[in-house]
Motif scaffolding. Structure first.
Motif, PDB file in Angstrom:
ATOM      1  N   GLN A 433       0.848  -1.217   0.000  1.00  0.00           N
ATOM      2  CA  GLN A 433       0.000   0.000   0.000  1.00  0.00           C
ATOM      3  C   GLN A 433       0.868   1.246   0.000  1.00  0.00           C
ATOM      4  O   GLN A 433       0.593   2.213  -0.689  1.00  0.00           O
ATOM      5  CB  GLN A 433      -0.864   0.033   1.261  1.00  0.00           C
ATOM      6  N   LYS A 434       1.959   1.187   0.788  1.00  0.00           N
ATOM      7  CA  LYS A 434       2.828   2.368   0.939  1.00  0.00           C
ATOM      8  C   LYS A 434       3.471   2.793  -0.378  1.00  0.00           C
ATOM      9  O   LYS A 434       3.801   3.957  -0.563  1.00  0.00           O
ATOM     10  CB  LYS A 434       3.934   2.052   1.957  1.00  0.00           C
ATOM     11  N   ILE A 435       3.647   1.838  -1.294  1.00  0.00           N
ATOM     12  CA  ILE A 435       4.271   2.205  -2.582  1.00  0.00           C
ATOM     13  C   ILE A 435       3.225   2.317  -3.692  1.00  0.00           C
ATOM     14  O   ILE A 435       3.550   2.284  -4.872  1.00  0.00           O
ATOM     15  CB  ILE A 435       5.408   1.222  -2.962  1.00  0.00           C
ATOM     16  N   GLY A 436       1.971   2.422  -3.283  1.00  0.00           N
ATOM     17  CA  GLY A 436       0.940   2.768  -4.268  1.00  0.00           C
ATOM     18  C   GLY A 436       0.059   1.636  -4.758  1.00  0.00           C
ATOM     19  O   GLY A 436      -0.781   1.847  -5.643  1.00  0.00           O
ATOM     20  N   ALA A 437       0.224   0.425  -4.201  1.00  0.00           N
ATOM     21  CA  ALA A 437      -0.647  -0.673  -4.661  1.00  0.00           C
ATOM     22  C   ALA A 437      -2.039  -0.488  -4.073  1.00  0.00           C
ATOM     23  O   ALA A 437      -2.191   0.008  -2.956  1.00  0.00           O
ATOM     24  CB  ALA A 437      -0.066  -2.009  -4.220  1.00  0.00           C
ATOM     25  N   LYS A 438      -3.058  -0.894  -4.841  1.00  0.00           N
ATOM     26  CA  LYS A 438      -4.415  -0.863  -4.302  1.00  0.00           C
ATOM     27  C   LYS A 438      -4.690  -2.278  -3.792  1.00  0.00           C
ATOM     28  O   LYS A 438      -4.976  -3.199  -4.581  1.00  0.00           O
ATOM     29  CB  LYS A 438      -5.396  -0.429  -5.393  1.00  0.00           C
ATOM     30  N   ILE A 439      -4.532  -2.445  -2.510  1.00  0.00           N
ATOM     31  CA  ILE A 439      -4.630  -3.788  -1.916  1.00  0.00           C
ATOM     32  C   ILE A 439      -5.271  -3.643  -0.545  1.00  0.00           C
ATOM     33  O   ILE A 439      -4.967  -2.705   0.195  1.00  0.00           O
ATOM     34  CB  ILE A 439      -3.221  -4.439  -1.842  1.00  0.00           C
ATOM     35  N   GLU A 440      -6.170  -4.559  -0.237  1.00  0.00           N
ATOM     36  CA  GLU A 440      -6.918  -4.433   1.015  1.00  0.00           C
ATOM     37  C   GLU A 440      -7.083  -5.816   1.631  1.00  0.00           C
ATOM     38  O   GLU A 440      -7.331  -6.786   0.916  1.00  0.00           O
ATOM     39  CB  GLU A 440      -8.297  -3.877   0.653  1.00  0.00           C
ATOM     40  N   ARG A 441      -6.945  -5.879   2.949  1.00  0.00           N
ATOM     41  CA  ARG A 441      -7.131  -7.158   3.634  1.00  0.00           C
ATOM     42  C   ARG A 441      -8.526  -7.192   4.235  1.00  0.00           C
ATOM     43  O   ARG A 441      -8.921  -6.295   4.964  1.00  0.00           O
ATOM     44  CB  ARG A 441      -6.091  -7.314   4.747  1.00  0.00           C
ATOM     45  N   LEU A 442      -9.277  -8.223   3.894  1.00  0.00           N
ATOM     46  CA  LEU A 442     -10.583  -8.396   4.528  1.00  0.00           C
ATOM     47  C   LEU A 442     -10.438  -9.494   5.558  1.00  0.00           C
ATOM     48  O   LEU A 442     -10.082 -10.630   5.219  1.00  0.00           O
ATOM     49  CB  LEU A 442     -11.651  -8.791   3.508  1.00  0.00           C
ATOM     50  N   GLU A 443     -10.662  -9.165   6.830  1.00  0.00           N
ATOM     51  CA  GLU A 443     -10.507 -10.161   7.892  1.00  0.00           C
ATOM     52  C   GLU A 443     -11.649 -11.171   7.803  1.00  0.00           C
ATOM     53  O   GLU A 443     -12.638 -10.951   7.104  1.00  0.00           O
ATOM     54  CB  GLU A 443     -10.465  -9.495   9.259  1.00  0.00           C
TER      55      GLU A 443
END
Ligand SMILES: CC(=O)N[C@H]1[C@@H](OP(=O)(O)OP(=O)(O)OC[C@H]2O[C@@H](n3ccc(=O)[nH]c3=O)[C@H](O)[C@@H]2O)O[C@H](CO)[C@@H](O)[C@@H]1O
Ligand SMILES: C=C(OP(=O)(O)O)C(=O)O
Length: 469
Positions: A433-443
């Motif tokens: 995320q810090k380098i610009g990826a669109k990524i999300e963790r769904l618990e």
């Protein structure tokens, strides 16, 4: 500290991914290029074996630069169960093994990670006995422990495997292992580490021939040397250890993780990005950098401990054979396959180290890759693009391969198997995320809701189809 890290009774933080399959998922919206700096964590395979090595010392051991991983927490639990005292503050773990209360390691924990078995060497050296369940780790092959066992037998231990437990004991009155000449049939990393640790406190000289030369073996040797061990030749195929009666306290820094760094190089290469990684030891990444350059990806060593990757004009196919160090590392094979899946032309990947480490190929095909597997070879026909889909990481590096591929795939990719990913990557999603990826963790709960929504919509679709038939 991140909110998905919780404190456990052994004093070490634990990620909330259980060893059993959990239903958390990563969602990735691919096709974006990345930019910026990535901080590389300490090496998983060093940190874990150094923690086992702390068993050799009856004083305090401080280990720095320890990555935040599920495997580290589990290793902590194994050591606590043996009576060691551990505490963690940030990336520092303090271990005191002045009292070892039992020589019997707990089945439920040892079966969760391979490295915990390596504690059999120091345990036997300290106590003259050890009862160690056969280990777990990634299901990438049979992964026997015969070389560990034969080496310990050569050093005078009686070893029997019964009911899934490896019972080892030194029966002579001194309870001390004896130096021996050991030839390993193959340069096993774990067997080299087990035997090197055991030999540090043995009576006399031990020579390990055909030893593994991996950087993590060298890091372990340096750690033991910092405690007063007499070891020469680590990093070559002949290691000579002269046993000493006792090891003393130390304060030691784990080397950077070459596999994590390699994974970020591949994330950069597949998204045609400009990234800087540090700290790294470029010489540890030589086989990976050589392959990247061969296929057209510029990798520049800007400073002694940092690497910069620049966008490639075109990506060309190549062939890879995995090999023990300094050959191409098997732990990079899966994520490299993701990159070759979008290279121009045909590539062949031969996995020579483990007999069942190509299961990610079929998952990559869900994303539109064109890969056929025959025996231990994968035939990769490069495609011009990948497209998002639900996929599963079937082991640690297979999960990383899914993340690398998803970063380049158009649309949305949902990745299961995070219990594997969290074993070996220190907050990969946050670093991306810090380098610009669109990524999300769904618990778990969010992911469950998503899965049942997908299920009910597929039931509806099936229902509609059968009606129209
Ligand atoms: C915790 C850790 O450090 N894990 C690493 C370590 O695993 P690990 O130490 O388990 O890997 P090894 O180097 O021992 O295994 C290499 C090969 O040797 C075989 N073998 C090994 C021991 C034995 O007693 N008998 C035997 O036949 C294995 O089945 C495998 O085919 O090195 C592997 C190879 O670089 C890496 O993929 C793992 O990430
Ligand atoms: C195979 C790996 O780990 P382990 O040996 O712990 O299963 C790995 O780190 O890729």
């Amino acid at each position: 500290m991140e909110d998905r890290i919780i404190n456990t009774s052994n004093g070490l933080p634990e990620t909330n991914s259980s060893p059993q399959a959990d239903s958390s998922v990563l969602k990735v919206w691919g096709g974006r290029s990345l930019e910026g700096h990535v901080t590389i964590s300490g090496a998983k395979n060093s940190a874990l074996v150094l923690m086992a090595g702390a068993l050799l010392c009856s004083g305090d051991c401080r280990i720095r630069n320890v990555p935040l991983l599920a495997d580290v927490s589990r290793m902590g639990e194994v050591l606590s169960a043996l009576g060691m005292r551990l505490s963690r503050s940030g990336n520092i773990i303090d271990i005191n093994a002045s009292e070892i209360t039992t020589s019997k390691a707990p089945y439920e924990l040892v079966t969760q990670l391979r490295a915990s078995f390596f504690a059999i060497g120091p345990l036997l050296a300290r106590l003259g006995e050890a009862q160690m369940p056969l280990p777990g780790g990634c299901a990438i092959g049979a992964r026997p422990v015969d070389l560990h066992v034969r080496g310990l037998q050569a050093m005078g231990a009686e070893v029997q495997i019964e009911h899934g437990i490896c019972n080892a004991r030194v029966t002579d009155g001194s309870r001390r292992l004896k130096g021996a000449k050991i030839y390993l049939d193959l340069p096993s990393v774990g067997a080299t580490e087990t035997l090197m640790m055991a030999a540090t406190l043995a009576d006399g000289e031990t020579i390990i021939e055909n030893a593994a030369r991996e950087p993590e073996v060298v890091d372990l040797a340096n750690f033991c040397i910092s405690m007063g061990a007499k070891i020469e030749g680590a990093g070559t195929s002949k290691i000579v250890i002269n046993g000493v009666p006792k090891l003393h306290s130390t304060d030691y820094n784990v080397i950077p993780d070459r596999i994590e760094a390699g994974t970020f190089l591949l994330a950069g290469a597949i998204t045609r990005s400009d990234l800087i990684l540090s700290p790294v030891m470029p010489e540890h990444l030589m086989p990976v950098i050589a392959k990247l350059e061969e296929i057209g990806v510029p990798v520049i060593e800007e400073q002694p401990n940092s690497l910069r990757i620049k966008p490639a004009q075109i990506l060309k196919a190549t062939d890879i054979d995995t090999m023990p160090h300094p050959g191409f590392p098997t732990d990079m094979q899966a994520p490299f396959m993701s990159l070759l899946a979008v290279a121009e032309g045909d590539s062949i990947i031969n996995e020579t180290v483990f007999e069942n480490r190509l299961r990610h190929a079929s998952e990559l095909n869900r994303l539109g890759a064109d890969i056929r597997v025959k025996g231990n070879s994968a035939f990769v026909r490069g495609v011009s693009e990948l497209s998002g889909a639900p996929v599963e990481g079937t082991d640690l590096r297979a999960a990383a391969a899914m993340v690398v591929a998803a970063l380049a795939a158009s649309g949305e990719t949902t990745i299961k198997g995070l219990n594997y990913l969290d074993r070996g990557y220190d907050r990969l999603d946050l670093k991306l995320q810090k380098i610009g990826a669109k990524i999300e963790r769904l618990e778990d709960t969010e992911a469950d809701a998503l899965a049942s929504k997908a299920e009910s919509s597929s039931e509806t679709t099936n229902g509609t189809a059968s009606i129209s038939n």
